[in-house]
Design an enzyme around this catalytic site. Structure first.
Site, PDB file in Angstrom:
ATOM      1  N   ASP A  30       0.842  -1.192   0.000  1.00 57.62           N
ATOM      2  CA  ASP A  30       0.000   0.000   0.000  1.00 57.62           C
ATOM      3  C   ASP A  30       0.884   1.252   0.000  1.00 57.62           C
ATOM      4  O   ASP A  30       1.886   1.329   0.725  1.00 57.62           O
ATOM      5  CB  ASP A  30      -0.923  -0.007   1.223  1.00 57.62           C
ATOM      6  CG  ASP A  30      -2.079   0.979   1.078  1.00 57.62           C
ATOM      7  OD1 ASP A  30      -3.231   0.522   0.959  1.00 57.62           O
ATOM      8  OD2 ASP A  30      -1.826   2.213   1.091  1.00 57.62           O
ATOM      9  N   ILE A  31       0.499   2.231  -0.800  1.00 54.53           N
ATOM     10  CA  ILE A  31       1.303   3.454  -0.942  1.00 54.53           C
ATOM     11  C   ILE A  31       1.254   4.309   0.325  1.00 54.53           C
ATOM     12  O   ILE A  31       2.154   5.137   0.559  1.00 54.53           O
ATOM     13  CB  ILE A  31       0.814   4.247  -2.180  1.00 54.53           C
ATOM     14  CG1 ILE A  31       1.907   5.177  -2.704  1.00 54.53           C
ATOM     15  CG2 ILE A  31      -0.476   5.005  -1.898  1.00 54.53           C
ATOM     16  CD1 ILE A  31       1.608   5.753  -4.080  1.00 54.53           C
ATOM     17  N   ASN A  87     -13.080  -3.304   2.179  1.00 52.31           N
ATOM     18  CA  ASN A  87     -14.014  -2.209   2.384  1.00 52.31           C
ATOM     19  C   ASN A  87     -14.985  -2.186   1.207  1.00 52.31           C
ATOM     20  O   ASN A  87     -14.574  -2.301   0.053  1.00 52.31           O
ATOM     21  CB  ASN A  87     -13.263  -0.877   2.462  1.00 52.31           C
ATOM     22  CG  ASN A  87     -12.417  -0.777   3.718  1.00 52.31           C
ATOM     23  OD1 ASN A  87     -12.828  -1.233   4.788  1.00 52.31           O
ATOM     24  ND2 ASN A  87     -11.229  -0.192   3.602  1.00 52.31           N
ATOM     25  N   GLY A  93     -15.655   3.195   3.679  1.00 48.53           N
ATOM     26  CA  GLY A  93     -14.521   4.016   3.264  1.00 48.53           C
ATOM     27  C   GLY A  93     -13.821   3.528   2.013  1.00 48.53           C
ATOM     28  O   GLY A  93     -12.647   3.860   1.790  1.00 48.53           O
ATOM     29  N   GLN A  94     -14.512   2.740   1.181  1.00 44.56           N
ATOM     30  CA  GLN A  94     -13.863   2.279  -0.055  1.00 44.56           C
ATOM     31  C   GLN A  94     -13.557   3.479  -0.945  1.00 44.56           C
ATOM     32  O   GLN A  94     -14.428   4.296  -1.242  1.00 44.56           O
ATOM     33  CB  GLN A  94     -14.761   1.284  -0.808  1.00 44.56           C
ATOM     34  CG  GLN A  94     -14.059   0.706  -2.037  1.00 44.56           C
ATOM     35  CD  GLN A  94     -14.880  -0.360  -2.776  1.00 44.56           C
ATOM     36  OE1 GLN A  94     -16.027  -0.646  -2.402  1.00 44.56           O
ATOM     37  NE2 GLN A  94     -14.295  -0.944  -3.807  1.00 44.56           N
ATOM     38  N   HIS A 100     -10.064  -5.082  -3.398  1.00 44.13           N
ATOM     39  CA  HIS A 100      -8.720  -5.329  -2.891  1.00 44.13           C
ATOM     40  C   HIS A 100      -8.845  -5.801  -1.457  1.00 44.13           C
ATOM     41  O   HIS A 100      -9.584  -5.222  -0.656  1.00 44.13           O
ATOM     42  CB  HIS A 100      -7.848  -4.071  -2.973  1.00 44.13           C
ATOM     43  CG  HIS A 100      -8.523  -2.817  -2.545  1.00 44.13           C
ATOM     44  ND1 HIS A 100      -9.438  -2.141  -3.337  1.00 44.13           N
ATOM     45  CD2 HIS A 100      -8.453  -2.115  -1.386  1.00 44.13           C
ATOM     46  CE1 HIS A 100      -9.873  -1.081  -2.688  1.00 44.13           C
ATOM     47  NE2 HIS A 100      -9.303  -1.044  -1.497  1.00 44.13           N
ATOM     48  N   LEU A 101      -8.112  -6.852  -1.162  1.00 44.37           N
ATOM     49  CA  LEU A 101      -8.063  -7.371   0.200  1.00 44.37           C
ATOM     50  C   LEU A 101      -6.875  -6.714   0.882  1.00 44.37           C
ATOM     51  O   LEU A 101      -5.730  -6.875   0.451  1.00 44.37           O
ATOM     52  CB  LEU A 101      -7.900  -8.892   0.167  1.00 44.37           C
ATOM     53  CG  LEU A 101      -7.943  -9.606   1.513  1.00 44.37           C
ATOM     54  CD1 LEU A 101      -9.296  -9.430   2.189  1.00 44.37           C
ATOM     55  CD2 LEU A 101      -7.637 -11.097   1.337  1.00 44.37           C
ATOM     56  N   HIS A 102      -7.157  -5.921   1.927  1.00 43.45           N
ATOM     57  CA  HIS A 102      -6.078  -5.337   2.730  1.00 43.45           C
ATOM     58  C   HIS A 102      -5.511  -6.426   3.631  1.00 43.45           C
ATOM     59  O   HIS A 102      -6.266  -7.125   4.314  1.00 43.45           O
ATOM     60  CB  HIS A 102      -6.609  -4.221   3.636  1.00 43.45           C
ATOM     61  CG  HIS A 102      -7.095  -2.993   2.944  1.00 43.45           C
ATOM     62  ND1 HIS A 102      -6.342  -1.847   2.835  1.00 43.45           N
ATOM     63  CD2 HIS A 102      -8.278  -2.719   2.346  1.00 43.45           C
ATOM     64  CE1 HIS A 102      -7.039  -0.909   2.203  1.00 43.45           C
ATOM     65  NE2 HIS A 102      -8.222  -1.415   1.899  1.00 43.45           N
TER      66      HIS A 102
END
Ligand code: AMP
Ligand code: ZN
Length: 114
Positions: A30-31, A87, A93-94, A100-102
């Protein structure tokens, strides 16, 4: 989807810090990490939200979780623990509408999430 950020990372048009790459799944750091380990695991197929998955996506959605488990093991956080999160839409909060799976780990996390 040329206007989708994560499709552009899949296509190599936008750089990603890639940590896993298979025929159907890509994972990258993640950035803006929210934990010492924060990886996004995505299907290469464009799917906007979790509401849009169908029976034909069950293999790739399963693979996302197998990749999360593998990355957690590689990073030595399987035992200490980690969190996986999808999300979906605005209340969660998407921000990027390509599922995407965090994978978050490396620190103690609270529950419930804010
Ligand atoms: P969400 O709020 O669940 O849609 O999460 C979107 C995530 O994408 C956030 O954690 C962002 O930090 C992350 N993100 C946005 N742009 C990029 C990028 N170019 N490369 C990696 N992660 C990104
Ligand atoms: Zn996409």
């Amino acid at each position: 989807m040329s206007d989708c950020l994560f499709c552009n990372i899949v296509d190599g048009e936008i750089p990603g810090d890639i940590v896993y790459d298979s025929d159907s799944v890509l994972a990258f750091n993640d950035i803006n990490p929210e934990a010492p380990h924060h990886v996004l695991i995505i299907p290469k197929k464009h799917i906007p939200t979790l509401n849009d998955i169908s029976n034909s996506d069950r293999d790739v959605v399963g693979e996302l979780h197998l990749v999360a488990k593998q990355i957690a093991a590689e990073r030595g956080i399987s035992g200490s623990g980690y969190r996986t999160v999808f999300n979906c839409n605005s209340d969660a909060g998407q921000a990027v509408f390509h599922i995407h799976l965090h994978l978050l780990g490396g620190r103690k996390m609270s529950w419930p999430p804010g």
